[in-house]
Design a protein around this motif. Structure first.
Motif, short mmCIF file in Angstrom:
data_model
loop_
_atom_site.label_atom_id
_atom_site.label_comp_id
_atom_site.label_asym_id
_atom_site.label_seq_id
_atom_site.Cartn_x
_atom_site.Cartn_y
_atom_site.Cartn_z
N ARG A 4 0.85 -1.18 0.00
CA ARG A 4 0.00 0.00 0.00
C ARG A 4 0.89 1.23 0.00
O ARG A 4 1.85 1.33 0.78
CB ARG A 4 -0.88 0.04 1.26
N CYS A 5 0.61 2.18 -0.86
CA CYS A 5 1.39 3.41 -0.96
C CYS A 5 1.34 4.15 0.38
O CYS A 5 0.27 4.31 0.97
CB CYS A 5 0.82 4.28 -2.07
N ARG A 6 2.51 4.60 0.83
CA ARG A 6 2.56 5.31 2.11
C ARG A 6 2.03 6.74 2.00
O ARG A 6 1.84 7.41 3.00
CB ARG A 6 3.99 5.32 2.64
N PHE A 7 1.75 7.20 0.77
CA PHE A 7 1.19 8.53 0.61
C PHE A 7 -0.32 8.47 0.36
O PHE A 7 -1.08 9.12 1.07
CB PHE A 7 1.87 9.28 -0.54
N CYS A 8 -0.75 7.67 -0.64
CA CYS A 8 -2.17 7.68 -1.01
C CYS A 8 -2.91 6.39 -0.66
O CYS A 8 -4.12 6.30 -0.86
CB CYS A 8 -2.31 7.99 -2.50
N ALA A 9 -2.20 5.37 -0.17
CA ALA A 9 -2.78 4.09 0.26
C ALA A 9 -3.27 3.22 -0.89
O ALA A 9 -3.88 2.18 -0.66
CB ALA A 9 -3.88 4.28 1.30
N ALA A 47 7.04 2.14 -7.86
CA ALA A 47 6.32 3.39 -8.04
C ALA A 47 4.82 3.16 -7.89
O ALA A 47 4.29 2.13 -8.31
CB ALA A 47 6.61 3.99 -9.40
N CYS A 48 4.17 4.12 -7.29
CA CYS A 48 2.71 4.10 -7.17
C CYS A 48 2.15 4.79 -8.42
O CYS A 48 2.47 5.95 -8.69
CB CYS A 48 2.28 4.83 -5.90
N ARG A 49 1.31 4.07 -9.17
CA ARG A 49 0.72 4.65 -10.39
C ARG A 49 -0.26 5.79 -10.05
O ARG A 49 -0.44 6.70 -10.82
CB ARG A 49 -0.02 3.58 -11.19
N ALA A 50 -0.87 5.71 -8.88
CA ALA A 50 -1.89 6.71 -8.53
C ALA A 50 -1.29 8.08 -8.23
O ALA A 50 -1.79 9.10 -8.69
CB ALA A 50 -2.70 6.22 -7.33
N CYS A 51 -0.20 8.12 -7.47
CA CYS A 51 0.34 9.42 -7.05
C CYS A 51 1.78 9.66 -7.51
O CYS A 51 2.30 10.76 -7.40
CB CYS A 51 0.24 9.59 -5.54
N GLY A 52 2.46 8.60 -8.00
CA GLY A 52 3.81 8.75 -8.51
C GLY A 52 4.91 8.61 -7.49
O GLY A 52 6.09 8.69 -7.83
ZN LIG Z 1 0.39 6.60 -4.06
#
Ligand SMILES: [Zn+2]
Length: 108
Positions: A4-9, A47-52
């Motif tokens: 899970r992305c630590r910025f946007c989950a 890399a998180c595709r949602a927030c980069g």
């Molecule tokens: Zn993210």
């Protein structure tokens, strides 16, 4: 392992760069442990595709990283010059003044 992305989950799994296994950066191996195998950790940034945000899915707690940490930024003249130059550029760009407040956000 939590992906899970630590910025946007959002879930993330895209490889940004896979550098294999690596010891902790700037870790110091004391003489009494010189003949032991230094621990290594996966250095596979994704890399998180949602927030980069590029991040390591698995990482060590700060206490493990900085317990025997060799690098001290205040000893590097080039780093100090870079920081001074960067701070001056950001002060000008953001039009900061004597009453401005600047904060640093860090993950513990
Ligand atoms: Zn993210």
């Amino acid at each position: 392992m939590d992906r899970r992305c630590r910025f946007c989950a959002d879930e993330f799994d895209e490889t940004f760069v896979d550098l294999g296994l690596s010891p902790l950066a700037n870790s110091f191996v004391p003489r009494e442990r010189a003949d032991t195998t230094e621990p290594v950790y996966p250095l596979h940034a994704r890399a998180c595709r949602a927030c980069g945000l590029v991040q390591l899915p698995q990482f060590e707690p700060a206490a493990s990283i900085f317990d025997q940490y060799l690098y001290d930024s205040s000893y590097s003249e080039s780093w100090l010059r870079h920081c001074e130059s960067y701070a001056a550029a950001m002060i000008a760009r953001a039009k900061l003044g004597a009453t401005s407040e600047v904060i640093e956000i860090r993950q513990q």
